[in-house]
Design an enzyme around this catalytic site. Structure first.
Site, PDB file in Angstrom:
ATOM      1  N   ASP B  33       0.821  -1.211   0.000  1.00  0.00           N
ATOM      2  CA  ASP B  33       0.000   0.000   0.000  1.00  0.00           C
ATOM      3  C   ASP B  33       0.852   1.257   0.000  1.00  0.00           C
ATOM      4  O   ASP B  33       0.360   2.356  -0.178  1.00  0.00           O
ATOM      5  CB  ASP B  33      -0.891   0.025   1.254  1.00  0.00           C
ATOM      6  N   HIS B  34       2.116   1.087   0.275  1.00  0.00           N
ATOM      7  CA  HIS B  34       3.008   2.243   0.409  1.00  0.00           C
ATOM      8  C   HIS B  34       4.147   2.059  -0.569  1.00  0.00           C
ATOM      9  O   HIS B  34       5.216   1.582  -0.205  1.00  0.00           O
ATOM     10  CB  HIS B  34       3.530   2.322   1.852  1.00  0.00           C
ATOM     11  N   PHE B  35       3.991   2.358  -1.846  1.00  0.00           N
ATOM     12  CA  PHE B  35       2.736   2.780  -2.457  1.00  0.00           C
ATOM     13  C   PHE B  35       2.422   1.778  -3.565  1.00  0.00           C
ATOM     14  O   PHE B  35       3.363   1.120  -4.040  1.00  0.00           O
ATOM     15  CB  PHE B  35       2.887   4.187  -3.046  1.00  0.00           C
TER      16      PHE B  35
END
Lengths: 129, 164
Positions: B33-35
């Site tokens: 999610d990052h990123f």
């Protein structure tokens, strides 16, 4: 021993680094908590930096005594620092301007004892002794 | 997941400096999610790794008797990224220490590349003023919650590598 100007300049530099403030904010009269936004942990940071800058040891509570306004101390009545309390503060922090507090001895004004000038006076005494 | 942001210590000079490593892996959930499409280790977790390295360095100096907590980060600067497959090398130097806490300066590198540099201040929670020390369980939650097993990895690695 460094001159008083040199001490002031080192103290100001310390506060600029520790508190992230600008050099025009750290005049001698500036209060650490009210004007410069210092919090409890910052006092630890400031002491570390002063020790480094001046190559001295500053024992805990010597520059910034703790619990000055605690209920147990018995020096505060109805939110006002008593005469005994003021005497105690004079003994405990001789480098602070207690007379100014005496003029308006509200508990919340105790924190205003911690000023740039108070730190400089402390360092002058410390380095002179 | 456990809150270990250091995999192993590779050098430990008591009271002076410590160096640890952290292998960044795509198995770490947050990197997805990052990123999305640009997996880089969050700066906050690099800071945590530096703080664990420096915090153990300070704790060890006092035989882990104090509750060492991260109190303030006066300076942190990120110069670059760390991505999956990178090995971060955290180096912390103990600049000051007292009854109340300590200060470290530290760096994070991937190879020769500087990723981050920081200054961290730790406080000994058990030695803080009464209002703070009374509000906590006196049990040393920092060093009793498994963080110390990072040091066991070092012993294990030495044993494994000596045998082979």
């Amino acid at each position: 021993m460094p001159s008083e100007e040199e001490i002031l300049s080192k103290v100001q530099e310390t506060l600029i680094d520790a508190l992230g403030v600008d050099d025009d904010e750290v005049g001698p009269e500036a209060t650490l908590v009210g004007d410069l936004g210092a919090e409890s942990i910052d006092f630890l940071d400031i002491v570390f930096r002063l020790e480094k800058a001046f190559d001295v040891k500053i024992p805990r509570g010597e520059l910034f005594p703790e619990n000055l306004a605690s209920k147990d101390a018995g020096f505060i009545k109805d939110g006002i620092v008593t005469l005994e309390g003021l005497d105690e503060l004079r003994a405990k922090i001789p480098h602070a301007d207690i007379d100014k507090l005496a003029a308006d001895p509200k508990v919340e004004n105790i924190q205003d004892l911690f000023t740039v000038d108070m730190m400089c006076k402390f360092m002058v005494n410390k380095l002179g002794s | 997941m456990r809150w270990f942001w250091v995999d192993r210590f590779v050098e430990f000079k008591s009271g002076e400096s410590a160096t640890s490593i952290k292998n960044v892996s795509l198995a770490e959930e947050h990197l997805h999610d990052h990123f999305p499409g640009f997996a880089v280790m969050p700066g906050s977790l690099i800071l945590e790794g530096l703080a664990q390295t420096g915090g153990i360095l300070l704790g060890e100096k006092n035989n882990f008797e104090h509750i060492v907590i991260l109190a303030k980060v006066p300076k942190i600067k990120f110069h670059s990224f760390a991505c999956p497959g990178d090995q971060l090398r955290y180096h912390a130097e103990l600049i000051e220490s007292s009854d109340e806490g300590g200060r470290v300066t530290c760096t994070a590198h991937v190879g020769e590349r500087l990723v981050a540099e920081a200054e961290i201040i730790f406080a000994h929670l058990d030695n803080m003023d009464e209002s703070m020390s009374q509000s906590i369980d006196q049990k040393n939650f920092v060093f009793s919650m498994g963080l110390m097993s990072i040091l066991d990895v070092d012993t294990l690695s030495q044993a494994v590598n000596t045998d082979s």
